[in-house]
Design a protein around this motif. Sequence first.
Motif, PDB file in Angstrom:
ATOM      1  N   ARG A 167       0.826  -1.200   0.000  1.00 12.46           N
ATOM      2  CA  ARG A 167       0.000   0.000   0.000  1.00 12.46           C
ATOM      3  C   ARG A 167       0.865   1.258   0.000  1.00 12.46           C
ATOM      4  O   ARG A 167       0.587   2.228  -0.716  1.00 12.46           O
ATOM      5  CB  ARG A 167      -0.950  -0.004   1.200  1.00 12.46           C
ATOM      6  N   LEU A 171       1.152   4.259  -3.121  1.00 12.37           N
ATOM      7  CA  LEU A 171       1.013   5.697  -2.900  1.00 12.37           C
ATOM      8  C   LEU A 171       2.286   6.436  -3.298  1.00 12.37           C
ATOM      9  O   LEU A 171       2.228   7.528  -3.881  1.00 12.37           O
ATOM     10  CB  LEU A 171       0.665   5.972  -1.434  1.00 12.37           C
ATOM     11  N   GLN A 176      -3.673   6.442  -6.659  1.00 11.84           N
ATOM     12  CA  GLN A 176      -4.687   6.994  -5.758  1.00 11.84           C
ATOM     13  C   GLN A 176      -5.447   5.840  -5.105  1.00 11.84           C
ATOM     14  O   GLN A 176      -5.889   4.911  -5.775  1.00 11.84           O
ATOM     15  CB  GLN A 176      -5.664   7.879  -6.531  1.00 11.84           C
ATOM     16  N   PHE A 177      -5.606   5.921  -3.782  1.00 16.44           N
ATOM     17  CA  PHE A 177      -6.361   4.904  -3.055  1.00 16.44           C
ATOM     18  C   PHE A 177      -7.845   5.057  -3.337  1.00 16.44           C
ATOM     19  O   PHE A 177      -8.380   6.162  -3.285  1.00 16.44           O
ATOM     20  CB  PHE A 177      -6.094   5.033  -1.557  1.00 16.44           C
ATOM     21  N   PHE A 197      -6.158   0.620  -5.836  1.00 18.99           N
ATOM     22  CA  PHE A 197      -5.496   1.874  -6.184  1.00 18.99           C
ATOM     23  C   PHE A 197      -5.515   2.006  -7.706  1.00 18.99           C
ATOM     24  O   PHE A 197      -5.613   1.016  -8.422  1.00 18.99           O
ATOM     25  CB  PHE A 197      -4.035   1.874  -5.721  1.00 18.99           C
ATOM     26  N   GLU A 231       7.748  11.524  -3.724  1.00 21.05           N
ATOM     27  CA  GLU A 231       6.520  12.222  -3.366  1.00 21.05           C
ATOM     28  C   GLU A 231       6.715  13.741  -3.406  1.00 21.05           C
ATOM     29  O   GLU A 231       5.827  14.482  -3.828  1.00 21.05           O
ATOM     30  CB  GLU A 231       6.051  11.793  -1.964  1.00 21.05           C
TER      31      GLU A 231
END
Length: 241
Positions: A167, A171, A176-177, A197, A231
């Motif tokens: 998970r 991300l 996108q969850f 996702f 990120e």
Amino acid sequence: MTTRTNEFNQPIGEEVPQWQAREKPQRIVLTGQYCQLVPVSHDQHLDDLYEAYTSAPDGRDWTYLFQAPPSDKTTFSQYLKNVETSQDPLAYTVIDLASQKAVGTLSLMRIDPTHGVIEVGGVTFSPKLKQTPLSTEAQFLLMQYAFDHLGYRRYEWKCDSLNAPSRKAALRLGFQFEGIFRQAIVYKGRSRDTAWFSIIDSEWPTVKAALAAWLAHANFDENGQQKQRLEAIRQSIASHT
């Protein structure tokens, strides 16, 4: 954005002009800076993959996979033969360009050319691949193939909802969850809630630019450590678009 309506004043989705079914992915070679993805070959990759997977100290990397860790080479050989001949999932071996060794596999699966939807799955990375630029680039190469070459609209990632590393990886890569499908699967004698996702085509340009910037040699110091997190790069790009 104004919601479209039909002749009955019912809300309907945005038009997709001139949409046509996409091609299925093929057994092709995808080459990056650090790794190359090639179709799984039992004869070419058996020894390398068996050595790579059995270099792990235990079987924890296989907990959330449908298959068990390789117990012996004969069993693993039959498993790899099955992977090689499958059309969906369609599996690729990750080759480390520095060592020219096979270090893991991943697949395109649940292939839906009619609607332009495809999933990355069966991600089976050995200790020689995990948490390296190669692992990120392997994912990037498949995304690029699906979006830029095949023209798919939706790229999915699914995992056991209890699989925290998977998970987190989704991300980090820019997925996108979307939520949890409860009691979606029974595997290895246990129930699985599945976390969903996705990346869609409108998000892909930002995701792509961030991945390319993170993978650039300039983003790593002389010790191979990243200078900027993926990120942070993606957030910076998104804020300027």
